[in-house]
Design an enzyme around this catalytic site. Structure first.
Site, PDB file in Angstrom:
ATOM      1  N   THR A 221       1.124  -8.335   3.195  1.00  0.00           N
ATOM      2  CA  THR A 221       2.102  -7.303   3.513  1.00  0.00           C
ATOM      3  C   THR A 221       3.518  -7.842   3.569  1.00  0.00           C
ATOM      4  OG1 THR A 221       2.729  -5.736   5.272  1.00  0.00           O
ATOM      5  CG2 THR A 221       1.625  -7.759   5.957  1.00  0.00           C
ATOM      6  N   GLY A 222       4.467  -6.947   3.443  1.00  0.00           N
ATOM      7  CA  GLY A 222       5.855  -7.310   3.668  1.00  0.00           C
ATOM      8  C   GLY A 222       6.203  -7.368   5.137  1.00  0.00           C
TER       9      GLY A 222
ATOM     10  N   LYS B  81       3.365 -12.169  -2.982  1.00  0.00           N
ATOM     11  CA  LYS B  81       2.032 -11.989  -2.405  1.00  0.00           C
ATOM     12  C   LYS B  81       0.986 -12.830  -3.139  1.00  0.00           C
ATOM     13  CE  LYS B  81       2.379  -7.341  -0.395  1.00  0.00           C
ATOM     14  NZ  LYS B  81       1.763  -5.986  -0.358  1.00  0.00           N
TER      15      LYS B  81
ATOM     16  N   ASP C 128      -3.168  -4.715   0.718  1.00  0.00           N
ATOM     17  CA  ASP C 128      -1.861  -4.181   1.057  1.00  0.00           C
ATOM     18  C   ASP C 128      -2.052  -3.195   2.208  1.00  0.00           C
ATOM     19  OD1 ASP C 128       0.936  -3.337   0.652  1.00  0.00           O
ATOM     20  OD2 ASP C 128       0.029  -1.505  -0.139  1.00  0.00           O
TER      21      ASP C 128
ATOM     22  N   ASP D  56       0.640  -0.366   3.518  1.00  0.00           N
ATOM     23  CA  ASP D  56       1.169   0.983   3.330  1.00  0.00           C
ATOM     24  C   ASP D  56       0.624   1.609   2.052  1.00  0.00           C
ATOM     25  OD1 ASP D  56       3.035   1.214   5.633  1.00  0.00           O
ATOM     26  OD2 ASP D  56       3.940  -0.536   4.676  1.00  0.00           O
TER      27      ASP D  56
ATOM     28  N   ASP E 245      -0.958  -0.930  -4.270  1.00  0.00           N
ATOM     29  CA  ASP E 245      -0.487   0.322  -4.866  1.00  0.00           C
ATOM     30  C   ASP E 245       0.908   0.247  -5.469  1.00  0.00           C
ATOM     31  OD1 ASP E 245       1.510   2.093  -2.695  1.00  0.00           O
ATOM     32  OD2 ASP E 245       0.580   0.238  -2.052  1.00  0.00           O
TER      33      ASP E 245
ATOM     34  N   ASN F 282       5.179  -4.725  -5.653  1.00  0.00           N
ATOM     35  CA  ASN F 282       5.083  -6.008  -4.936  1.00  0.00           C
ATOM     36  C   ASN F 282       3.640  -6.488  -4.795  1.00  0.00           C
ATOM     37  OD1 ASN F 282       4.522  -3.963  -3.021  1.00  0.00           O
ATOM     38  ND2 ASN F 282       5.225  -5.238  -1.330  1.00  0.00           N
TER      39      ASN F 282
END
Length: 274
Positions: free
Chosen positions: A43-44, A197, A9, A11, A220, A223
């Protein structure tokens, strides 16, 4: 089991609380790459929003990969698309009408990193989203878009309190038909039902002939749970949410204390022989 792929991930995992990559993280990623381990950002964000991080990490070429838009698009770092699961224009209309009726700021991202919104008063979080993703932004009503217009995801955005109040209604309206996830306090995202994901990571691993047991995932937030479920080794950051920690095999230090580098070295890297 030897780790062959590490899914990260971005962020609050790859990045510290200042939005930076720690030197210790860069060094650990370089060592992993040198051992032939794939480092995959999950990631988004779209690819355009992660290119600067890939450059810092030294990840390049058509044989390195990213899982973007929370799994809606899987592509090589060079931009070659392997898999994509998009939403159609009718869904864009439905989401926009719901947002207007419930007075929630809303936008969509297409597969080319452009944000579209029907909101004439742009919410601050949409501006932040555009900045973080190096994305263009256009104010357009869905009726202005062509019939074949497709989106990677829709985003209800705004202050935490606004999304806290809207989330139950969003889940009730869209939860059975789509993948809906609170990606962060300020973003509630809607994607195709075959997207998350974990599913994106599974599709990539299959193409690379890597088993789930050979995958380590680090994250974290909520998602990240689908990739935790897929990966043989799931690692939560010490600064992560309690739900993320509760679904992890291992909890490392925080993103400010070098937790990602520690996890890579402890769980994935082979000992260096003298």
């Amino acid at each position: 089991m030897t780790i062959k792929l590490i899914a990260l991930d971005i962020d609050d995992t790859l990045l510290n609380s200042k939005g930076e990559i720690l030197p210790s993280t860069i060094a650990a990623v370089h060592d992993a790459l040198a051992q032939g381990i794939k480092i995959v950002l999950c990631t988004g964000r779209p690819l355009a929003g992660v290119k600067s991080f890939l450059a810092q990490l030294g990840i390049a070429g058509d044989d390195q990969y990213v899982v973007t838009y929370n799994g809606a698009i899987i592509e090589s770092v060079a931009g070659r698309v392997l898999v994509k699961h998009l939403l159609d224009r009718a869904t864009y209309v439905r989401l926009t009408e719901f947002a207007a009726a419930h007075h929630v700021p809303f936008n969509v991202l297409d597969e080319h990193s452009t944000i579209y919104t029907a909101d004439r008063d742009i919410d601050f979080m949409t501006v932040v989203q555009a900045m973080e993703n190096s994305a263009g932004m256009l104010v357009r009503d869905p009726a202005e878009m062509p019939a074949d217009f497709a989106i990677a995801k829709g985003l209800f955005v705004g202050r935490r309190a606004v999304l806290d109040a809207a989330e139950p209604a969003v889940m009730a309206e869209f939860g059975d038909d789509f993948y809906v996830v609170r990606a962060s306090p300020n973003f509630l995202e809607v994607m195709a039902p075959q997207v998350d994901k974990g599913k994106g990571l599974a599709e990539l691993a299959k193409q690379l002939e890597i088993t789930a047991a050979e995958v380590m995932a680090v994250g974290d937030e909520a998602n990240d749970l689908p990739m935790f479920s897929f990966a043989g080794t799931a690692v939560a950051m010490g600064n992560g949410s309690e739900i993320a920690k509760g679904h992890a095999d291992y909890v490392t230090e925080t993103n400010d204390a070098g937790g990602l580098a520690d996890a890579i070295r402890k769980l994935a890297l082979a000992p260096v022989k003298n």
